[in-house]
Scaffold this motif. Structure first.
Motif, short mmCIF file in Angstrom:
data_model
loop_
_atom_site.label_atom_id
_atom_site.label_comp_id
_atom_site.label_asym_id
_atom_site.label_seq_id
_atom_site.Cartn_x
_atom_site.Cartn_y
_atom_site.Cartn_z
N SER A 1 33.45 34.67 28.97
CA SER A 1 33.78 32.68 29.30
C SER A 1 34.22 32.04 28.56
O SER A 1 34.10 31.32 27.94
N VAL A 2 35.06 32.55 27.97
CA VAL A 2 37.02 32.20 27.21
C VAL A 2 38.16 30.83 27.72
O VAL A 2 38.06 31.62 28.89
N ARG A 3 37.73 30.51 27.60
CA ARG A 3 39.56 29.92 28.23
C ARG A 3 40.69 30.43 28.11
O ARG A 3 41.29 30.89 27.10
N ASP A 4 41.04 31.41 29.07
CA ASP A 4 42.00 32.49 29.42
C ASP A 4 42.22 32.02 30.62
O ASP A 4 41.22 32.14 31.58
N PRO A 5 43.67 32.45 31.23
CA PRO A 5 43.87 33.05 32.32
C PRO A 5 42.92 33.94 32.34
O PRO A 5 42.12 35.44 31.77
N ARG A 6 42.98 34.22 33.92
CA ARG A 6 41.99 36.09 34.58
C ARG A 6 42.75 36.40 35.70
O ARG A 6 43.73 35.96 36.29
N GLY A 7 43.00 37.63 35.16
CA GLY A 7 43.46 38.65 35.80
C GLY A 7 43.28 38.56 37.63
O GLY A 7 41.56 38.71 37.57
N PHE A 8 44.11 38.87 38.71
CA PHE A 8 43.36 39.00 39.63
C PHE A 8 44.13 40.27 40.25
O PHE A 8 45.11 39.68 40.72
N ALA A 9 43.87 41.45 40.00
CA ALA A 9 44.80 42.55 40.63
C ALA A 9 44.25 43.07 42.08
O ALA A 9 43.40 43.20 42.18
N VAL A 10 44.80 43.36 43.08
CA VAL A 10 44.04 44.06 44.41
C VAL A 10 44.97 45.51 44.88
O VAL A 10 46.59 44.86 44.59
N LYS A 11 44.23 46.29 44.89
CA LYS A 11 44.94 47.13 44.85
C LYS A 11 44.75 48.27 46.81
O LYS A 11 43.29 48.54 47.27
N PHE A 12 46.07 47.49 47.79
CA PHE A 12 45.86 48.03 49.04
C PHE A 12 45.82 49.51 49.26
O PHE A 12 47.04 50.38 48.77
N TYR A 13 44.63 50.44 49.61
CA TYR A 13 45.21 51.73 50.21
C TYR A 13 45.88 52.18 51.82
O TYR A 13 44.68 52.10 52.95
N THR A 14 46.52 51.52 51.86
CA THR A 14 47.31 51.64 53.03
C THR A 14 48.02 52.62 53.87
O THR A 14 47.46 53.75 52.76
N GLU A 15 48.39 52.77 54.50
CA GLU A 15 48.63 54.06 55.70
C GLU A 15 50.10 54.78 55.15
O GLU A 15 50.66 55.75 55.27
N ASP A 16 50.65 53.78 53.96
CA ASP A 16 52.45 53.47 53.70
C ASP A 16 52.35 53.88 51.93
O ASP A 16 52.73 53.58 51.74
N GLY A 17 51.57 53.87 51.90
CA GLY A 17 50.83 54.48 50.41
C GLY A 17 50.61 53.15 49.46
O GLY A 17 49.70 52.36 50.39
N ASN A 18 49.87 52.99 48.62
CA ASN A 18 49.68 51.80 47.91
C ASN A 18 50.99 50.45 47.95
O ASN A 18 51.28 51.00 47.52
N TYR A 19 49.69 49.80 48.15
CA TYR A 19 50.72 47.87 47.79
C TYR A 19 49.82 47.24 46.85
O TYR A 19 48.31 47.06 46.79
N ASP A 20 50.43 47.13 45.56
CA ASP A 20 49.52 46.93 44.90
C ASP A 20 49.73 45.02 44.58
O ASP A 20 51.06 44.91 44.19
N LEU A 21 48.92 43.88 44.24
CA LEU A 21 49.42 42.78 44.45
C LEU A 21 48.90 42.48 43.26
O LEU A 21 47.84 42.10 43.15
N VAL A 22 49.81 42.36 41.78
CA VAL A 22 49.21 41.74 40.42
C VAL A 22 49.39 40.82 39.94
O VAL A 22 50.50 40.33 39.94
N GLY A 23 48.24 39.85 39.96
CA GLY A 23 48.08 38.12 40.46
C GLY A 23 47.52 37.60 39.13
O GLY A 23 46.83 38.27 38.75
N ASN A 24 47.16 36.52 38.99
CA ASN A 24 46.46 35.58 38.60
C ASN A 24 45.47 35.05 38.89
O ASN A 24 45.61 34.88 40.27
N ASN A 25 44.45 33.81 38.13
CA ASN A 25 44.10 33.32 38.76
C ASN A 25 45.07 31.48 39.01
O ASN A 25 44.16 30.77 39.35
N THR A 26 45.52 31.68 39.07
CA THR A 26 46.45 30.56 37.71
C THR A 26 48.12 30.66 38.61
O THR A 26 48.56 32.01 39.06
N PRO A 27 48.81 29.93 39.78
CA PRO A 27 49.87 29.56 40.56
C PRO A 27 51.13 30.19 39.76
O PRO A 27 52.51 30.43 40.55
N VAL A 28 51.01 30.13 38.34
CA VAL A 28 52.48 30.03 37.49
C VAL A 28 52.36 30.75 36.57
O VAL A 28 50.53 31.25 36.50
#
Length: 485
Positions: free
Chosen positions: A105-132
């Motif tokens: 619970s510190v003041r810090d951005p949060r990582g928001f990483a998603v790994k989709f297990y698709t039929e064409d291989g994995n797709y990673d969306l590696v973002g944050n809880n901020t748009p910038v």
């Protein structure tokens, strides 16, 4: 009472005594022939892989993504090919700057990483809880992260370095404003939005492309913690967010996010009022409205934290046909840095681990390396091109090309307006939200020893909005520098 399972060594031999070492008599020294003891101690010494340089502390969960809107005219990505289609996924949330044992619970951005297990291989969306983000060129990333870590002599956090860097990097102002606002401490991982942050490219079956930005909107609603409450929780329960996510899923209260994209025609990139590839800037939703894509639901906790959460590896370069990258300079650097960090931290064969392994068949000519635990290609062909019917390229899956022009040299972005969007954000805040923002910034800047650094940063706040800069200056007992008025 009989036991169903025998304790074994790593090579499968049964262990006769797991309580007493083999010694020379009851008081004699321990014998090196006790190979079970040696194996236990040697393995224990190696149980910790190096923690992530950033995003070290985190929590994860399994779930699925379901398409809720037809976007096939924009992308040929198979996992987005039909309304109702579900794709399994794994998500890791994290803080950015703290170590593995730091508080949630510190003041810090949060990582928001998603790994989709698709039929064409994995797709990673590696973002944050901020748009910038704080910077827009990867060459500044090591220096930025150094400021967020510990002083090499005192081993303490160093506000002088933090604000010196930010005051000399005005592109950070937008993200600094977000970080110091109420959104800087999410109440839980469930009560925050997620963003891909960078600009990506979607390409359809005809080879036509669009620029896109991802938005994950929490269905639980946005909730944040005040500085005081966050500090109290950090002392009482430093694993608060980790515990909350686990318990919510364990109790059947599955967190969910609606997923949207903003879509920009390719040609707009040359005329938009902000550089669309500058990750320190957003696209106005009035110009490019949110288009619904699907829904993400987290419904299963990990069975083993180390095997799944700690060994999970994400990279924005983990792409599938239909999704390409953009010229975003920060993204371009991350394409190398993230995968390389995993090769160092977990090993060259990290994608073969169960949590990272694609659901579809993997066929390539990569062989050997530490911890290669599958059949390593057996006796199959190990080079390409070959005339032995080995795996071969599929031209239809090539990334779409795009024109490039210019001189090869070290250059900045053409657009350097770092104040408009930060000022717009400040003016969007309510009276109480502004009051807390100013209080948080003043509290964070007070320990800075250099008045020059404080005045330089105050100038940036003032250029974003005169009231913004004036209130920070007053809180620090200083005056806005005359040259910025």
């Amino acid at each position: 009472m009989t036991k169903d399972k025998k304790l074994t060594t790593s090579w499968g031999a049964p262990v006769g005594d797991n309580q007493n070492s083999i010694t020379a008599g009851s008081r004699g020294p321990t014998l090196i022939q006790d190979v079970h003891l040696l194996e236990k101690l040697a393995h224990f010494n190696r149980e910790r892989v190096p923690e992530r340089v950033v995003h070290a502390k985190g929590a994860g969960a399994h779930g699925y993504f379901e398409v809720t809107n037809d976007v096939t005219k924009y992308t040929k990505a198979k996992f987005l090919s039909a309304v109702g289609k579900r794709t399994p996924l794994f998500v890791r949330f994290s803080t950015v700057a703290g170590e593995n044992g730091s508080a949630d619970s510190v003041r810090d951005p949060r990582g928001f990483a998603v790994k989709f297990y698709t039929e064409d291989g994995n797709y990673d969306l590696v973002g944050n809880n901020t748009p910038v983000f704080f910077i827009r060129d990867a060459i500044k990333f090591p220096d930025f992260i150094h400021t967020q870590k510990r002083h090499p002599q005192t081993h303490l956090k160093n506000p002088n370095a933090v604000w010196d860097f930010w005051s000399l990097s005005p592109e950070s102002l937008h993200q600094v404003t977000i970080l110091m606002s109420d959104r800087g401490i999410p109440a839980t991982y469930r009560h925050m939005h997620g963003f891909g942050s960078h600009t990506f490219k979607w390409v359809n079956e005809d080879g036509d492309g669009v620029w896109i930005k991802y938005h994950f909107k929490t269905e639980q609603g946005i909730k944040n913690l005040t500085e005081e409450v966050g500090t109290r929780i950090a002392g009482e329960n430093p694993d608060y967010h980790t515990e909350d996510l686990f318990n919510a899923i364990e109790n059947g209260d599955f967190p969910a996010w609606k997923v949207y994209v903003q879509i920009m025609p390719l040609e707009d990139a040359d005329s938009y009022r902000f550089d669309p590839f500058d990750v320190t800037k957003t696209w106005s939703q009035k110009d490019y409205p949110l288009v619904e894509v699907g829904r993400m639901v987290l419904d299963k906790n990990p069975e083993n934290y180390f095997a799944e959460v700690e060994q999970a590896t994400f990279s924005p370069g983990t792409l599938v046909p239909g999704i390409d990258v953009s010229p975003d300079k920060m993204l371009q650097g991350r394409l190398f840095a993230y995968a390389d960090a995993h090769r160092y931290r977990v090993g060259a064969n990290h994608n073969a681990l169960p949590i990272n392994r694609p659901k579809n068949e993997v066929n390539n000519y990569q062989r050997d390396g530490q911890m290669r635990f599958d059949h390593n290609g057996g006796g199959s062909t190990y080079y390409e091109p070959n005339s032995l019917n080995g795996p071969s390229e599929s031209p239809e899956d090539k990334q779409a090309g795009f024109p490039v022009t210019g001189v090869a040299e070290s250059v900045s972005y053409d657009h350097n307006d770092h104040y408009t969007q930060a000022g717009d954000l400040y003016r969007l805040l309510s009276k109480d939200e502004r009051k807390r923002l100013v209080k948080n910034i003043v509290g964070a800047m007070e320990p800075v020893e250099s008045e020059e650094i404080k005045l330089r940063q105050i100038g940036h706040f003032y250029k974003a909005d005169p009231e913004y800069g004036t209130r920070i200056a007053e809180g620090l007992g200083l005056k806005v520098p005359a040259e910025v008025k």
